[in-house]
Design a protein around this motif. Sequence first.
Motif, PDB file in Angstrom:
ATOM      1  N   SER A  53     -73.067 101.304  41.524  1.00 45.35           N
ATOM      2  CA  SER A  53     -73.155 100.388  42.659  1.00 45.35           C
ATOM      3  C   SER A  53     -71.941 100.570  43.561  1.00 45.35           C
ATOM      4  O   SER A  53     -70.889 101.065  43.123  1.00 45.35           O
ATOM      5  N   ALA A  54     -72.064 100.164  44.807  1.00 47.83           N
ATOM      6  CA  ALA A  54     -70.943 100.267  45.745  1.00 47.83           C
ATOM      7  C   ALA A  54     -69.757  99.443  45.263  1.00 47.83           C
ATOM      8  O   ALA A  54     -68.598  99.855  45.405  1.00 47.83           O
ATOM      9  N   ASN A  55     -70.040  98.287  44.663  1.00 49.75           N
ATOM     10  CA  ASN A  55     -68.974  97.417  44.186  1.00 49.75           C
ATOM     11  C   ASN A  55     -68.199  98.055  43.043  1.00 49.75           C
ATOM     12  O   ASN A  55     -66.958  98.057  43.032  1.00 49.75           O
ATOM     13  N   VAL A  56     -68.916  98.621  42.073  1.00 50.03           N
ATOM     14  CA  VAL A  56     -68.248  99.268  40.937  1.00 50.03           C
ATOM     15  C   VAL A  56     -67.482 100.505  41.403  1.00 50.03           C
ATOM     16  O   VAL A  56     -66.354 100.749  40.964  1.00 50.03           O
ATOM     17  N   LEU A  57     -68.057 101.275  42.302  1.00 50.33           N
ATOM     18  CA  LEU A  57     -67.360 102.462  42.813  1.00 50.33           C
ATOM     19  C   LEU A  57     -66.063 102.058  43.495  1.00 50.33           C
ATOM     20  O   LEU A  57     -65.013 102.692  43.288  1.00 50.33           O
ATOM     21  N   THR A  58     -66.105 101.010  44.289  1.00 52.00           N
ATOM     22  CA  THR A  58     -64.894 100.518  44.948  1.00 52.00           C
ATOM     23  C   THR A  58     -63.837 100.124  43.922  1.00 52.00           C
ATOM     24  O   THR A  58     -62.657 100.484  44.048  1.00 52.00           O
ATOM     25  N   GLN A  59     -64.244  99.381  42.896  1.00 50.82           N
ATOM     26  CA  GLN A  59     -63.305  98.947  41.857  1.00 50.82           C
ATOM     27  C   GLN A  59     -62.676 100.138  41.136  1.00 50.82           C
ATOM     28  O   GLN A  59     -61.465 100.166  40.889  1.00 50.82           O
ATOM     29  N   ARG A  60     -63.492 101.119  40.787  1.00 51.70           N
ATOM     30  CA  ARG A  60     -62.966 102.270  40.044  1.00 51.70           C
ATOM     31  C   ARG A  60     -62.019 103.100  40.920  1.00 51.70           C
ATOM     32  O   ARG A  60     -60.995 103.590  40.438  1.00 51.70           O
TER      33      ARG A  60
END
Length: 233
Positions: free
Chosen positions: A61-68
Amino acid sequence: MESQKITKIDETRQKRWYDDACGTALALEFVGERWSLLIIRELMLGARRFGELKADLVGISANVLTQRLESLERSGILTRHKLPPPANVQVYELTQWGYEIEPVFQTMGRWATRSPLHDPTLPLSPVSAMLSLRTMIAPDRPDMRMTVAFRFPGAAFVGRLDRHELAIERGETDGADVTFDTDPTTFVGLVYGKRPFEGAEAAGTLRLMGNRDLARQFVDLFALPKKLAIGES
């Protein structure tokens, strides 16, 4: 500036999973979260945009990619910067220390593909296909020198083979001895499944240009490791 560095280190330390001085434990602090290693993999051949990473990491997801990405940046593994005009877009790129992890990927890849659970027919990204070549190339190969172009949907690479290494970079070249114009799944079937070029060409999934004898010699340089027998120790 020094106080900012200390603050960043302290922020990272607050999220420790393990009270363990082992370097492997610290490595897991950096890259042990889901998707982290695959993000690093996708940056191994150069800087990428956020959208490119998301497209090649199917299921993230875009959110998980941002966090990582933020976590890997805090750890000093990657950096982000804006390309100069006319591109003028933000990209993510490994630091020099980040690039040093490639031998870890190679060891993990050779180790894991020995498992009977490894399924080479699953989808993979263009970068993954290219890195597999650098992992699975025969160490006792003959002294061959050639330039190979790889064209996948939305991605192009140039490989330069000599007796010491297979160097791969993004881009096009007019001076290739062999050009594979295909998709990653078909390509790994040719390389590791040793499927005939003619079958893929007839199916419309491969356009092979250049010296066909050299193309066959190139493909013969690669092989997956022998699978473990079930119950083998």
